[in-house]
Design a protein around this motif. Structure first.
Motif, mmCIF file in Angstrom:
data_model
loop_
_atom_site.group_PDB
_atom_site.id
_atom_site.type_symbol
_atom_site.label_atom_id
_atom_site.label_comp_id
_atom_site.label_asym_id
_atom_site.label_seq_id
_atom_site.Cartn_x
_atom_site.Cartn_y
_atom_site.Cartn_z
ATOM 1 N N MET A 18 -25.648 -10.180 -111.968
ATOM 2 C CA MET A 18 -26.472 -8.977 -112.037
ATOM 3 C C MET A 18 -25.614 -7.750 -112.322
ATOM 4 O O MET A 18 -25.984 -6.874 -113.111
ATOM 5 C CB MET A 18 -27.245 -8.778 -110.729
ATOM 6 C CG MET A 18 -28.400 -9.744 -110.526
ATOM 7 S SD MET A 18 -29.252 -9.478 -108.948
ATOM 8 C CE MET A 18 -30.127 -7.979 -109.295
ATOM 9 N N ALA A 19 -24.437 -7.683 -111.677
ATOM 10 C CA ALA A 19 -23.529 -6.549 -111.886
ATOM 11 C C ALA A 19 -23.070 -6.497 -113.339
ATOM 12 O O ALA A 19 -23.024 -5.423 -113.949
ATOM 13 C CB ALA A 19 -22.337 -6.654 -110.944
ATOM 14 N N VAL A 20 -22.741 -7.661 -113.888
ATOM 15 C CA VAL A 20 -22.319 -7.724 -115.289
ATOM 16 C C VAL A 20 -23.426 -7.211 -116.200
ATOM 17 O O VAL A 20 -23.195 -6.423 -117.124
ATOM 18 C CB VAL A 20 -21.923 -9.166 -115.674
ATOM 19 C CG1 VAL A 20 -21.718 -9.288 -117.184
ATOM 20 C CG2 VAL A 20 -20.660 -9.589 -114.938
ATOM 21 N N GLU A 21 -24.662 -7.633 -115.931
ATOM 22 C CA GLU A 21 -25.810 -7.220 -116.749
ATOM 23 C C GLU A 21 -26.059 -5.717 -116.621
ATOM 24 O O GLU A 21 -26.324 -5.028 -117.621
ATOM 25 C CB GLU A 21 -27.053 -7.995 -116.311
ATOM 26 C CG GLU A 21 -28.302 -7.736 -117.144
ATOM 27 C CD GLU A 21 -28.162 -8.197 -118.594
ATOM 28 O OE1 GLU A 21 -28.825 -7.594 -119.467
ATOM 29 O OE2 GLU A 21 -27.384 -9.133 -118.869
ATOM 30 N N MET A 22 -25.972 -5.207 -115.391
ATOM 31 C CA MET A 22 -26.235 -3.786 -115.147
ATOM 32 C C MET A 22 -25.178 -2.888 -115.791
ATOM 33 O O MET A 22 -25.454 -1.739 -116.134
ATOM 34 C CB MET A 22 -26.291 -3.517 -113.640
ATOM 35 C CG MET A 22 -27.491 -4.130 -112.943
ATOM 36 S SD MET A 22 -27.382 -4.043 -111.138
ATOM 37 C CE MET A 22 -27.631 -2.299 -110.860
ATOM 38 N N LEU A 23 -23.972 -3.415 -115.969
ATOM 39 C CA LEU A 23 -22.860 -2.624 -116.488
ATOM 40 C C LEU A 23 -22.619 -2.826 -117.986
ATOM 41 O O LEU A 23 -21.628 -2.330 -118.522
ATOM 42 C CB LEU A 23 -21.583 -2.947 -115.705
ATOM 43 C CG LEU A 23 -21.589 -2.540 -114.223
ATOM 44 C CD1 LEU A 23 -20.413 -3.149 -113.490
ATOM 45 C CD2 LEU A 23 -21.571 -1.015 -114.084
ATOM 46 N N LYS A 24 -23.503 -3.558 -118.627
ATOM 47 C CA LYS A 24 -23.349 -3.784 -120.073
ATOM 48 C C LYS A 24 -23.248 -2.451 -120.812
ATOM 49 O O LYS A 24 -24.008 -1.518 -120.546
ATOM 50 C CB LYS A 24 -24.529 -4.584 -120.626
ATOM 51 C CG LYS A 24 -24.300 -6.088 -120.601
ATOM 52 C CD LYS A 24 -25.427 -6.817 -121.309
ATOM 53 C CE LYS A 24 -25.153 -8.327 -121.346
ATOM 54 N NZ LYS A 24 -26.271 -9.059 -121.982
ATOM 55 N N GLY A 25 -22.298 -2.397 -121.741
ATOM 56 C CA GLY A 25 -22.077 -1.163 -122.484
ATOM 57 C C GLY A 25 -21.086 -0.231 -121.822
ATOM 58 O O GLY A 25 -20.715 0.802 -122.380
ATOM 59 N N LYS A 26 -20.651 -0.572 -120.601
ATOM 60 C CA LYS A 26 -19.703 0.265 -119.846
ATOM 61 C C LYS A 26 -18.339 -0.419 -119.731
ATOM 62 O O LYS A 26 -17.542 -0.093 -118.863
ATOM 63 C CB LYS A 26 -20.240 0.523 -118.431
ATOM 64 C CG LYS A 26 -21.683 0.993 -118.367
ATOM 65 C CD LYS A 26 -21.845 2.397 -118.891
ATOM 66 C CE LYS A 26 -23.278 2.900 -118.697
ATOM 67 N NZ LYS A 26 -23.474 4.256 -119.242
ATOM 68 N N GLU A 27 -18.054 -1.348 -120.635
ATOM 69 C CA GLU A 27 -16.861 -2.187 -120.517
ATOM 70 C C GLU A 27 -15.543 -1.405 -120.514
ATOM 71 O O GLU A 27 -14.549 -1.871 -119.982
ATOM 72 C CB GLU A 27 -16.834 -3.226 -121.653
ATOM 73 C CG GLU A 27 -17.817 -4.373 -121.471
ATOM 74 C CD GLU A 27 -19.231 -4.038 -121.893
ATOM 75 O OE1 GLU A 27 -20.113 -4.900 -121.766
ATOM 76 O OE2 GLU A 27 -19.468 -2.888 -122.365
ATOM 77 N N SER A 28 -15.534 -0.212 -121.104
ATOM 78 C CA SER A 28 -14.285 0.560 -121.190
ATOM 79 C C SER A 28 -14.221 1.703 -120.188
ATOM 80 O O SER A 28 -13.224 2.432 -120.137
ATOM 81 C CB SER A 28 -14.122 1.121 -122.613
ATOM 82 O OG SER A 28 -13.985 0.067 -123.556
ATOM 83 N N GLU A 29 -15.265 1.871 -119.372
ATOM 84 C CA GLU A 29 -15.273 2.968 -118.398
ATOM 85 C C GLU A 29 -14.587 2.546 -117.097
ATOM 86 O O GLU A 29 -14.408 1.357 -116.819
ATOM 87 C CB GLU A 29 -16.707 3.416 -118.130
ATOM 88 C CG GLU A 29 -17.387 3.996 -119.361
ATOM 89 C CD GLU A 29 -18.692 4.696 -119.044
ATOM 90 O OE1 GLU A 29 -18.846 5.164 -117.897
ATOM 91 O OE2 GLU A 29 -19.551 4.766 -119.947
#
Length: 346
Positions: free
Chosen positions: A182-193
């Motif tokens: 769920m955390a991976v899904e919620m953070l999609k698009g934030k890989e470099s932050e």
């Protein structure tokens, strides 16, 4: 040969604990390292700790150890020296409880598990060798002040409800195995932050940080020693606590006060309150938040139904409980378990 498990009733053990005159220190620790034979490791650990009158709950697995214990103060240095004599545990961080009366445990239980944290990970390429960078309390506060930093709470809802870091992202599930994907899904698009993960004592967020790196995230941090260590460092270094409220703990205390803020509400009347209790009905034991007024009104129970049950003869109580699957009896966000007298949560 030493008895490798307790044979005394819980009632007698609790009585002995409260009759003790010597203060105890509540401490938690964990470490990910390879244990070739967890059962042998467990048995030797049990013999050594039992001799020191250590109480608590310890899980041992091939991936390491996870412990929450209380130690008589006169035995603390001996305990520490023994623990550090185990090479992989030499110098392991010991989290000392912040708000502690020493009555957190009354028996020693050491169990062998498949994992010290049930994570549901089946990918054989996943490894704990590569994990997020540690941050201490001062670094945590500094990162929280930066724009674009994402703070992720890897605890259950009932923990988050009574205390958390301001603006922390809640992962809405009450099992760690579900929270990871769920955390991976919620953070999609934030890989470099910048992403900071935290939990109670560090064990869950350390594994979660490794999982995010495994899934391609770049700048992952995790709070060293979790909230417990953060609160200690804040106090020692006179820092501002960015964590507000109470830290839920998994022992008899059910919580450590970190700041005076009360951010939760009684599940029965809605009054501001952050006191977790277990329903007094032995057939229920629901974990929920209850204020003093409702505790008196419902006799420490979660509902009128349970209140009526506890006044029945013991045999009738047993008859009612027979065959009932209590399940995961906690008030949580993903699976709200309503009882008569409990208000639905928003």
């Amino acid at each position: 040969m030493a008895v490798l498990h307790n044979r005394v009733s819980a009632e007698e053990l609790k009585k002995r604990l409260y009759e003790e005159k010597e203060p105890r220190t509540t401490v938690s620790f964990y470490h990910y390292f390879e244990i070739q034979n967890p059962l042998d490791f467990r048995n030797e650990l049990y013999k050594q700790l039992e001799a020191l009158k250590v109480f608590g709950r310890i899980y041992v697995a091939k991936e390491g150890i996870n412990a929450q214990i209380s130690v008589p103060q006169s035995h603390y240095e001996t305990f520490k020296n023994y623990l550090y004599s185990i090479e992989p545990l030499n110098g392991v961080r010991l989290n000392i409880a912040v708000d502690d009366d020493g009555k957190s445990f009354w028996v020693l239980k050491i169990k062998v598990r498949d994992k010290i944290v049930a994570d549901g990970i089946t990918d054989e390429t996943f490894s704990m060798q590569r994990k997020g960078r540690y941050v201490n309390a001062a670094q945590m506060n500094e990162l929280l002040q930066r724009g674009g930093t994402i703070v992720v709470d890897m605890r259950n809802h009932y923990e988050y409800e009574v205390g958390h870091f301001a603006n922390a992202l809640e992962v809405p599930s009450d099992t760690f195995r579900d929270q990871l994907p769920m955390a991976v899904e919620m953070l999609k698009g934030k890989e470099s932050e910048n992403i900071i993960m935290y939990c109670t004592g560090g064990i869950r967020c350390e594994k979660a940080s490794a999982y995010l790196l495994h899934k391609g995230f770049k700048n992952v941090y995790h709070l060293e020693g979790g909230i417990i260590n953060y609160a200690r460092q804040v106090k020692e270094q006179q820092l501002k606590s960015e964590f507000i409220g109470k830290n839920f703990v998994f022992d008899n205390r059910l919580g450590e006060r970190i700041t005076d803020d009360v951010i939760a509400r009684c599940h029965q009347c809605g009054k501001q309150c952050d006191t977790h209790v277990n329903c007094k009905n032995d057939g229920c034991h629901l974990l929920f938040i209850q204020c003093e007024e409702c505790a008196e009104k419902y006799a420490g129970c979660c509902s009128v139904e349970c209140k009526d049950t506890i006044h029945m003869p013991v045999e009738r109580q047993k008859e009612i409980r027979k065959g009932i699957d209590k399940g995961q009896n906690i008030f949580n966000k993903s699976k709200v378990r309503l009882r008569p007298g409990l208000r639905e949560k928003s």
